[in-house]
Design a protein around this motif. Structure first.
Motif, PDB file in Angstrom:
ATOM      1  N   PHE A  47       0.104  60.213  -4.347  1.00 47.29           N
ATOM      2  CA  PHE A  47       2.162  60.053  -4.419  1.00 47.29           C
ATOM      3  C   PHE A  47       1.867  59.214  -3.494  1.00 47.29           C
ATOM      4  N   LEU A  48       1.075  58.932  -2.103  1.00 46.06           N
ATOM      5  CA  LEU A  48       1.446  58.611  -0.993  1.00 46.06           C
ATOM      6  C   LEU A  48       1.591  56.994  -1.352  1.00 46.06           C
ATOM      7  N   ILE A  49       0.276  56.553  -1.948  1.00 46.35           N
ATOM      8  CA  ILE A  49      -0.488  55.475  -3.012  1.00 46.35           C
ATOM      9  C   ILE A  49       0.978  55.241  -3.861  1.00 46.35           C
ATOM     10  N   LEU A  58       2.349  47.776  -1.681  1.00 44.20           N
ATOM     11  CA  LEU A  58       1.722  48.349  -1.795  1.00 44.20           C
ATOM     12  C   LEU A  58       1.038  47.159  -3.326  1.00 44.20           C
ATOM     13  N   PRO A  59       0.348  45.586  -3.968  1.00 44.36           N
ATOM     14  CA  PRO A  59       0.468  45.287  -5.250  1.00 44.36           C
ATOM     15  C   PRO A  59       0.507  46.338  -6.438  1.00 44.36           C
ATOM     16  N   ASN A  60       0.357  46.176  -6.926  1.00 46.47           N
ATOM     17  CA  ASN A  60       0.033  46.848  -8.243  1.00 46.47           C
ATOM     18  C   ASN A  60      -1.361  47.022  -7.988  1.00 46.47           C
ATOM     19  N   ILE A  61      -1.776  48.527  -9.011  1.00 47.67           N
ATOM     20  CA  ILE A  61      -3.430  48.766  -8.486  1.00 47.67           C
ATOM     21  C   ILE A  61      -4.031  49.058  -9.885  1.00 47.67           C
ATOM     22  N   GLU A  62      -5.021  47.839  -9.704  1.00 48.05           N
ATOM     23  CA  GLU A  62      -5.486  48.098 -11.610  1.00 48.05           C
ATOM     24  C   GLU A  62      -6.708  49.438 -11.769  1.00 48.05           C
TER      25      GLU A  62
END
Length: 373
Positions: A47-49, A58-62
């Motif tokens: 949830f934090l991420i 933070l940029p979108n994570i693949e």
């Protein structure tokens, strides 16, 4: 709420996996109830991420990056949790020694690969779904449910630890020895009918007091409690807590006084023999964070995790408190802060009293359930 939900889902997964592998049912997890807190902790990190991505920090994570994060975090959580439980309770709740590529039987590559896949599912599907559902619910309802769930988990955890550490047996043996000693004294005095306090002792022996004497006893308890806290209420830093609302309409200062009062009663009525001055002082200072956590500031999102340390730092700065009191303040949010386990009677009493008072204050029934304010 999210912690409880994912802890419950983790318990379901563990129970199904164990039932298929061992062909029998079992209550999986450290606690007695149907939750596995390690899954809740992992979900909170998720949830934090998710929050950091949504807010642009933070940029979108693949998906492959989520897999790697889930893999690494699961290994760290499993290993540290297994090590901590074994050191505290001399037992293991899981053992991967028969699985290849394991590390001391505490974690393994195959199981962490599974958790990496689950992390993708959670981050891409489950967390957004839960987030949308919670955002549509009323804040007051979520507060009440959160306090109820935290109270239940705290009680469950306390009972579990008590059974594992024989704490209850220790308290019972102390209480039994004290009661036997007092019974012998009363019996000797009671048999001496010429003793000038015979009639008083006779009343005590049947453990009954008339209503007026009960009121006097209550007034004496309150007076003794007021003596313990009066110096703190004259301090300017303590007075600042009255500026901020904690739960419902209860200010932080009123909440701390409520917790201190309930701690005082628990200690006396259960004959726990914790140091009263140390207990009440730590309870008064346990929420000395000195800010409004409802103001919507981004830093307040982690208030539940951070404020115990902030309060402890403020208490150390302004008051001369013992290491036991510091530990009690830091651990009062357990099990939300899963690594800060209460380690003393003072800490356990404050942790339980805090959950009780928070629940009663949130539903605004303070006077009906024995709180001071």
């Amino acid at each position: 709420m999210a912690f409880t939900l994912f802890s419950f889902l983790g318990w379901i997964w563990e129970s199904i996996y164990y039932a298929i592998r061992e062909r029998k049912l079992a209550n999986r997890g450290f606690l007695n109830g149907p939750i596995c807190p390690i899954y809740g902790c992992g979900a909170l990190l998720g949830f934090l991420i998710y929050d950091l991505i949504q807010s642009g920090h933070l940029p979108n994570i693949e998906w492959w990056m989520i897999f790697i994060l889930g893999f690494i975090i699961s290994m760290a959580l499993e290993y540290s949790t297994s090590w901590t439980l074994e050191k505290l309770f001399k037992a293991r709740w899981w053992d991967y020694s028969n699985i290849p590529l394991n590390i001391n039987g505490r974690t393994s590559v195959p199981t962490s690969v599974t958790f990496g896949v689950v992390a993708i599912l959670a981050e891409k599907v489950l967390i957004p779904l839960v987030y949308r559902s919670l955002s549509k619910s009323s804040e007051s309802l979520l507060d009440i449910l959160a306090h109820i769930f935290v109270s239940i988990i705290s009680i469950d955890t306390t009972l579990t630890i008590s059974s594992l550490t024989n704490f209850q047996k220790h308290v019972a043996s102390i209480d039994e020895a004290f009661q036997n000693h007092m019974a012998d004294i009363v019996e000797r005095v009671y048999n001496n009918q010429n003793f000038f306090c015979y009639k008083v002792i006779e009343r005590i022996k049947v453990f009954k007091l008339p209503g007026r004497k009960n009121r006097i006893a209550k007034q004496l308890r309150e007076k003794q409690f007021d003596e313990l806290i009066k110096d703190y209420f004259e301090h300017d830093v303590i007075k600042q807590m009255d500026k901020y609302i904690q739960h419902g309409t209860t200010t932080t200062l009123q909440h701390c006084e409520n917790v201190a009062w309930i701690c005082y009663l628990i200690n006396r009525k259960l004959n726990l023999n914790a140091d009263e001055k140390e207990l009440v002082e730590a309870a008064i200072l346990h929420d000395l964070f000195l800010y409004d956590w409802h103001d919507g500031h981004p830093s307040r999102k982690t208030h539940g995790f951070d404020h115990a340390d902030i309060a402890c730092n403020n208490a150390v700065k302004h008051f001369d408190i013992s290491e036991k009191q510091r530990e009690a303040i830091r651990s009062h949010m357990w099990p939300l802060n899963i690594t800060r386990i209460p380690k003393s009677k003072v800490a356990i009493i404050i942790c339980l009293a805090d959950k009780y008072c928070a629940l009663i204050e949130t539903i605004r029934l303070n006077k009906h359930f024995g709180l001071r304010n």
